[in-house]
Structure formats: C-alpha cells, structure tokens
Design an enzyme around this catalytic site. Structure first.
Site, PDB file in Angstrom:
ATOM      1  N   HIS A 139     -20.170   9.287   6.675  1.00  0.00           N
ATOM      2  CA  HIS A 139     -19.863  10.719   6.603  1.00  0.00           C
ATOM      3  C   HIS A 139     -21.177  11.444   6.349  1.00  0.00           C
ATOM      4  CE1 HIS A 139     -18.168  14.575   5.582  1.00  0.00           C
ATOM      5  NE2 HIS A 139     -16.955  14.134   5.873  1.00  0.00           N
ATOM      6  N   SER A 192      -7.897  11.068  10.737  1.00  0.00           N
ATOM      7  CA  SER A 192      -7.471   9.972   9.858  1.00  0.00           C
ATOM      8  C   SER A 192      -6.114  10.283   9.233  1.00  0.00           C
ATOM      9  CB  SER A 192      -8.505   9.695   8.780  1.00  0.00           C
ATOM     10  OG  SER A 192      -8.787  10.870   8.068  1.00  0.00           O
ATOM     11  N   LEU A 193      -5.948  11.478   8.686  1.00  0.00           N
ATOM     12  CA  LEU A 193      -4.637  11.841   8.124  1.00  0.00           C
ATOM     13  C   LEU A 193      -3.582  11.822   9.232  1.00  0.00           C
ATOM     14  CD1 LEU A 193      -5.373  14.729   5.561  1.00  0.00           C
ATOM     15  CD2 LEU A 193      -4.950  12.314   5.111  1.00  0.00           C
ATOM     16  N   GLY A 239       0.836  -1.202   0.000  1.00  0.00           N
ATOM     17  CA  GLY A 239       0.000   0.000   0.000  1.00  0.00           C
ATOM     18  C   GLY A 239       0.867   1.248   0.000  1.00  0.00           C
ATOM     19  N   ALA A 240       0.554   2.191  -0.897  1.00  0.00           N
ATOM     20  CA  ALA A 240       1.374   3.405  -1.021  1.00  0.00           C
ATOM     21  C   ALA A 240       0.541   4.654  -0.796  1.00  0.00           C
ATOM     22  CB  ALA A 240       2.043   3.444  -2.396  1.00  0.00           C
ATOM     23  N   HIS A 267     -17.939   5.903   4.800  1.00  0.00           N
ATOM     24  CA  HIS A 267     -16.734   6.700   4.577  1.00  0.00           C
ATOM     25  C   HIS A 267     -15.462   6.053   5.118  1.00  0.00           C
ATOM     26  CE1 HIS A 267     -14.339  10.294   4.077  1.00  0.00           C
ATOM     27  NE2 HIS A 267     -14.149  10.442   5.366  1.00  0.00           N
ATOM     28  N   GLU A 306     -16.177  17.977   5.591  1.00  0.00           N
ATOM     29  CA  GLU A 306     -16.694  18.625   6.797  1.00  0.00           C
ATOM     30  C   GLU A 306     -16.139  20.047   6.897  1.00  0.00           C
ATOM     31  OE1 GLU A 306     -15.939  17.171  11.229  1.00  0.00           O
ATOM     32  OE2 GLU A 306     -17.121  15.774  10.047  1.00  0.00           O
TER      33      GLU A 306
END
Length: 598
Positions: free
Chosen positions: A253, A414-415, A25-26, A364, A266
């Site tokens: 979401h 999340s980020l 995963g990238a 989401h 958001e």
C-alpha cells in the site's frame, strides 16, 4: 503401543461436535457467508481467533467499489475493465465480470442491512474517487467507492455481526483451527480446532468447511496487517496437500505511516490529498500524467520507492515521502477523514490539518491464496483438469484466489470481494442441500497431524525461540522480497527461508500450561507463517518478468508469451506447477492484454 496406535487412540477420545457447516474466520467474508447459511436454516459454527468485530476487516478504511453511478455516469463494464487492467491481465475475466456485475446488488443489500454509509444531499450513498477506477475505459477518474467516512470496514463488520446475531449464528470465539481433516477420497470432512481458553482440542465435523481466514501480511516486518494475520488458511491448506496460487503477488500500500506501518487510506488521495517529495514537487504527475496520485497501488508504490532511491525522500534520513491534505480544510478532514487525523496524531505525531503525514509503501494485501472458482469451491489440478473441485471445502476473501485481483488489486475491490464471494459461496452451499445429507465418516487418523504438532511442543526441552524465528522470517521477506526484486535477492532469500524452515521444526515453548497459553498459539501460527513465506518467495524467484506487484529489476517487462499463467506452489517437495489464466468473460468480449499506462 506404537505411535500410530497412540495417536489413533487419542483421536478417538477427542471430543467431537457435528455441524452442517464450519466457517473458519469471522471477518467480512466469513460472516457474509455464515449469514446466508444461518438464514437458510443450516446448523453453522463460525470459528474465530478473536471476537468477530475485532477481525481485520474492521481496519478497512476507504470504501467498497460498486458502479452505482450516484456521482456521475458509471457502468459495471468500466469497473470490469479497470479491474482487469489493474490486475495486469492476470485476473480471471469470468470471475471479474461476475464480481463487478454483482457489486451494486451487494452494496444495496448492505444498505438494507443497516450499514451506515455516508449520504449525498439527495439521500443516495456517497462515493469517492479511488486509485485505478475510471470512467470510459481509463479516460478520467470516477467516483465509485461507497464510503462510511474512513471507517467503511468497521461499519461493514459491525453490520454483518449484528445480522448474524439476529440469525442465531453460533460463534466459537477465541478458537483456532489447526488442520483440515481429509478422508481417503480426498474430501474435506471438517477441522481440528483448539479452544484457547482451556487449551483443549476438539474435532469439528462438517458436511462443508469454509475457509475465510484472511491474509498473511505478518510474514513481513513492515505491514498494515493485524498481529492475527498469520496465514492460517494458507498453512492448513498447504499441509493438507492443496496448492497455493499466485503467492508471489503482494500489494504494497503506498501510504503506511513511516516507521509505524499503520494504514492511511487511499481515500485521502481520493478526497484530494497529494504526494510530495523533498522538493515539494507533486511527483506522481511525472509517472502517471492522467491519474496522477490515483494510479493503481503497485504503480504509486514503485514511483514512491523510485523517488526515495533517487535521493528525493523527506526527513533526516530521506526515507519517506509526504502526504499533504491540509489544503482540503479542517471541515472536510474532520467530516470525511476523522480516523486518519487520529492515526496521524497518534502514530506520526503530526496534525494533518496543519502539516503533511510522512508515508512509505507498506505490505498490505495478498492477491494470491487458495485456488477457488466463482462459487468459492476450492479447485486443484487432477487428471489433466487444472480446476477439479475438492469436495467439502470452500475458501473466500483474502485467503482465496478466485482470481479477481490477478497481479495487483484495485482499492475498494477487497471489501467487494469479501461480500460478493461470501454471498456466492453461501448461496452455492445452500443450493447443495447439505441439510438432507449425512456426514461422511471421519478417517481413523483424523486429528493425527494436529496432535503430533502439539505433542512436539509439549515434549520440547530446548530449541529455538518462537519470537526470534518469526522475526527472522519477517526480516528476510522484507529484505529479499520487497517492492523491487532481483534474481540474486530472491535466490538468496529463498535459501534463507529454507534455512528458517529447519529452525521452525526445532522451536521450543517453555510454558507447558494449557489455559490461554499465547506462546503455544504463536508457535502454532509460526507453522502457517513459514508455509506462506516459502510459497511467496519460491513463486517469486521463478517468475522472470515484471507484472503488477511483482516488480523484477532484472526482467523489467511483462512477458505474456511465457508468464500469462497462474503459479501453483505445493508444500510437498517445495515445488511449482502452473495453470492457464481464464481470459474468457461470462458474457462480454475478452479484454486483450495491453501495456498499462495511466
């Protein structure tokens, strides 16, 4: 020759490559981790189904949460409180403290990497308000989301990709990992992978394997997720006997474009946008008097669903609500929310400068995933220890469950999760000094599972169509496992998913070619979709309470006495186990569970 001998012969003749580390995963987590490893001189391979900058992190819009305090007073401790409360007290408080303390450091690091954040007049990073983020333990909203217009994930992903190119990370683009290889000790010694361009299978040996495969929103019919989000990490883990944690918790979401499912950040509400029902009423004032439109996502989604169910929806079918932002003015929309305007015009056929956007709650994000500790090491129950380390395997990002998000994630976390735990896993791997260690021996049956899966597709002459079975999964999950759940719906849904599980075993792919055979890839992804769907609906049916994103009509209250625990679902036997929530932070007092009001 017996089948086993044939498989063993094929395994021995598969091409092999050796690396210190293989990262699957990238996206944001995978590339933050690979950067740490490549810069430390490890030999790293990063596998990705798509070109790295096409990974789904690119679709994140609103911001990355960190208590920089650029707009007003802020503290990591307040951020921690909001995250614990947002998680409906199911988040592990040690992991949450770690993430919130690290947040300012990783954001400044991104800034130094060259990430183009928006700026305040004094040159500091611009921050916007976001749902559930407050000052002074819930007193008032705070501006904590560090943003690059409404394209923060895009800016993040490109920045990390450029740094990885500089560090000479090796990317295997358009490769798909098929299965984990575990040896007799149960340790992970690499993965079996498929090159899409040639259809060739290869064994990638690694001293350490890192899963950063993202979410699985594609098990629902209406989703903000890209088509690549098929739960590959969860599927591979489940097939390898690793349990999946807290899979009943999926975030809807509040604002997906009605009918299209495309995400509307958001950040629109953070910048002052408001939700209206068909009477033009700002209904969130009734549900969350303090935070209004900026309450946490599970709360806003349920409120919207309630309005629609009670007949106050908009449009000819009264099936959505409206997101109004025209009062913000053209200049602010063009400067702070340019992509949102583009999305609204393309997907909803409205110009938000003049009229509101029709929106509806849309799947989401998965709060659950592969269980890990704060270093990203995969942990499984063994000999009475619920968190025994599985050697050689790490998981980070959305596919992992640390658990910092508990039963509901806050926006912008999340980020933050990607970068904090991508970096932490990278640092931990570097500290293990794998460079000086040798590879463990591959088991004789290393590629057996993958080869048998491929042989079955190769040998099929008739059966179910992949697309139809996948659509059945999506429709079933959408209908039986939505925003509001009931015992009857979940029971029926679990039965249907079990029936679809039998159909998955009978799929047929007519195209037997090797080169860029996308039908074959989709059939392989289907195995991952069904594992994720089973984990979700079985865990959800068992949890007889309402907590965070799991809203149960028959059990509307949270039940801490019975359910303050993490679900663990095992594919083998389709069974459930549980482990305790860690309520003890690293250095501060425990945040004691209270009723959530906003």
């Amino acid at each position: 020759m017996t089948v086993a001998e044939v498989m063993s012969h094929q395994t021995n003749h598969l091409p092999r490559r050796r690396f210190d580390a293989v990262i699957v995963g990238a996206g944001g987590a995978g590339m933050r981790c690979s950067l740490q490893l490549a810069e430390a001189g490890l030999n790293v391979a990063v596998l990705s189904k798509v070109f790295p900058t096409r990974s789904h992190t690119v679709a994140a819009q609103g911001g990355i949460g960190a208590s920089l305090g650029n707009m007003s007073d802020d503290s990591w401790y307040w951020h921690m409180f909001d995250t614990v409360k947002g998680s409906d007290y199911l988040g592990d408080q040690d992991a949450i403290e770690f993430m919130c303390r690290e947040a300012p450091k990783v954001v400044y690091e991104l800034e130094h990497f060259g990430m183009p954040f928006d700026r305040n007049p004094d040159g500091t990073i611009y921050q916007r308000p976001f749902g559930g983020h407050t000052a002074n333990f819930g007193e008032k909203p705070v501006q904590r989301a560090c943003a690059a217009a409404d394209r923060t994930g895009h800016a993040l992903l490109h920045t990390l990709y450029q740094r990885n190119v500089r560090a000479r990370t090796q990317f295997f683009v358009e490769w798909m990992a098929l299965d984990i290889i575990r040896d007799a000790d149960g340790d992970c010694v690499g993965v079996v992978a498929l090159e899409m361009e040639t259809g060739e299978v290869m064994v990638l040996e690694a001293k350490v394997t890192v899963f950063a495969t993202g979410g699985a929103g594609r098990i629902w019919a209406a989703s903000t997720n890209a088509f690549i989000n098929t739960g590959d990490g969860m599927g591979m883990a489940a097939r390898a006997g690793i349990p999946l944690e807290d899979m009943e918790f999926w975030q809807f979401h509040p604002t997906g474009v009605a009918g299209a499912g495309v995400l509307v950040t958001e950040g629109v509400r953070g910048e002052g946008g408001i939700l209206l029902n068909c009477n033009g009423e700002r209904f969130m004032e009734r549900y969350a008097p303090t935070l209004k439109d900026l309450a946490p996502r599970d709360f806003v989604s349920r409120s919207m669903d309630q309005e629609i169910k009670e007949g106050r929806g908009c449009g000819p079918n009264k099936d959505h609500v409206l997101l109004k932002l025209d009062h913000l003015g053209a200049e602010k929309i063009m400067k702070k929310l340019p992509s949102i305007r583009e999305i609204a015009i393309k997907f909803a056929n409205v110009d938000p400068i003049k009229e509101p956007i029709p929106v509806v709650p849309t799947i989401h994000y998965q709060m659950g995933g592969i269980p890990t500790n704060i270093h990203g090491q995969v942990v499984v129950p063994k000999n009475g220890n619920p968190n025994s380390i599985l050697n050689g395997l790490y998981a980070i990002g959305e596919c992992a469950c640390v658990s910092v998000h508990g039963a509901n994630r806050l926006g912008t976390n999340s980020l933050l999760d990607l970068v904090v735990f991508g970096r932490a896993a990278g640092n931990h791997i570097v500290s293990q000094n794998f460079k000086s260690q040798s590879h463990k021996d591959l088991p004789a049956n290393a590629a057996e599972l993958s080869l048998s899966r491929l042989a079955k597709l190769e040998g099929s002459t008739s059966g179910e169509r992949v697309q139809e079975v996948a659509q059945d999964i999506r429709n079933t999950m959408q209908h039986y496992c939505g925003v509001f759940r009931t015992s009857d719906l979940l029971k029926e849904g679990a039965k249907k998913i079990q029936e679809i599980n039998e159909q998955v075993k009978r799929v047929h792919v007519a195209d037997k070619s090797k080169v860029f055979n996308t039908a074959r890839i989709e059939a392989l992804e289907l195995d991952n979709l069904i594992e994720t769907a089973k984990a979700t609906i079985v865990s959800a049916e068992a949890r007889t309470e309402s907590r965070g994103a799991h809203a149960h009509r028959d059990f509307p209250e949270r039940d801490d006495a019975h359910w303050m625990r993490h679900s663990l679902w095992y594919s083998e036997g389709n069974r459930l186990d549980y482990k305790p929530v860690n309520l003890k932070p690293l250095t501060v007092e425990t945040f004691v569970p209270k009723k959530r009001t906003f």
